[in-house]
Design an enzyme around this catalytic site. Sequence first.
Site, mmCIF file in Angstrom:
data_model
loop_
_atom_site.group_PDB
_atom_site.id
_atom_site.type_symbol
_atom_site.label_atom_id
_atom_site.label_comp_id
_atom_site.label_asym_id
_atom_site.label_seq_id
_atom_site.Cartn_x
_atom_site.Cartn_y
_atom_site.Cartn_z
ATOM 1 N N SER A 1 0.846 -1.131 0.071
ATOM 2 C CA SER A 1 -0.046 0.061 0.236
ATOM 3 C C SER A 1 0.866 1.191 0.130
ATOM 4 O O SER A 1 1.686 1.593 -0.866
ATOM 5 C CB SER A 1 -0.879 0.020 1.168
ATOM 6 N N ASP B 1 4.095 23.949 -0.921
ATOM 7 C CA ASP B 1 5.545 23.702 -1.253
ATOM 8 C C ASP B 1 6.042 22.399 -0.919
ATOM 9 O O ASP B 1 7.190 22.124 -0.594
ATOM 10 C CB ASP B 1 6.461 24.910 -0.651
ATOM 11 N N HIS C 1 -7.347 -5.470 -1.322
ATOM 12 C CA HIS C 1 -6.165 -4.368 -1.033
ATOM 13 C C HIS C 1 -4.991 -5.076 0.338
ATOM 14 O O HIS C 1 -3.898 -4.897 -0.153
ATOM 15 C CB HIS C 1 -6.781 -3.230 -0.577
#
Length: 429
Positions: free
Chosen positions: A142, A351, A404
């Site tokens: 993951s 940023d 998953h």
Amino acid sequence: MQTSFIDGDLVYRQHIFDVPLDYTKPNAQTISVFAREVVDLARQHDELPWLVYFQGGPGFPSPRPDSRSGWLKRALQQYRVLLLDQRGTGNSTVISHQTLAHMSPAEQATYLGHFRADSIVRDAEIIREKLGVKQWATLGQSFGGFCSLTYLSFFPQSVSRAYITGGVPSLTRHADEVYQATYQRVQDKNEAFFAQFPAAQAQCQKIADYLQDNDVRLPNGQRFTVEQFQMIGINLGRSGANLPMYYLLEDAFVDANGQETLSYAFLNAMLAEQSYQTNPIYAILHESIYCQQSASNWSAHRVRNSFPSFNYQKGDTFYFTGEMVFPWMFDQFDCLKPLQKAANLLAERTDWADLYDVDALAKNTVPVACAVYAEDMYVEMQYSLETLKAIPNSKAWITNEYEHNGLRADGERILDKLIQMADGVANLP
């Protein structure tokens, strides 16, 4: 610092490393990173290749194995394994509302900004050098797969093989695009769950209506809301989760002196689902894993407006949400409230450094083998394939056999297949 012990036929060695908090200021503040080495007792003195494991999350420690089982069983056949507690988790310098309490919100935000994948892989690189390892393989589950591609971007010469399960991210897409896809997958999982358990829809509406009409408290005293209840839908993307989830809903109410109320057992189970209380990195930095020179601005919260079915009102069909994080969590979750201002500052930050070097990955020579789950609720398959198309020497096993959490469900088989795939890539002329 190193300690060790033997349990059964495995040797465990604990390592603690001091690393820079901020890699742009390597001689300033340091933090500790913990890693556990695991090796076959009979081969502990052999010159074995290393494999470092990157845990999913972000914000959760590496597994605490108690036997030779799952993917570890397969790995130990040929590797010396290092289980890394990513910075801020487990036995590394911990991030929690307690450890951040002495800082101002601005200081908290600055500090937390150093706990993303770019710093995690730099920690791994320092550890590799201190252990005297020339190269090692990576296994990323993951979010750990995201870290693996960051590692390949920054330090490809340090990686011999990269194995990834359910964790091939988009290299360039904004968080908004990620959540547009994720909400659709979560909706699909909801429809499958309620089709399997038709009675669950009425029960979920009953629970949600009760929460709207009553001041219900969890065992920690926190008010329990519909939004919090919806969040247990994160389990819908894991194999074997649907039936236990139905049983939990089935027993939600209890008769107390002639009045129906939500049971303590149910509420205690709901509190146990709130890992954000003990692992706040997940809530605070989850959206930032998609941010490169851009702000998330609470992406999942904004995108949710495009999917009104997730905003429950009485009489509506009930839908669970998934792994998304929302700003209201910092109003409602007791252990997140002290971090609300810092979380908002991080959501507005523009940023964020790049996490991937697209040009470097386009020149990749390291064998990369990936399990891509066709029905993955957390990581969009099409985005994963888009990424792998741009990375030479990568190969995908696309399967709907697993959800998953395939590595946890059948790790020995999955890792064995990935090792064979990577060997095949390495042997190509």
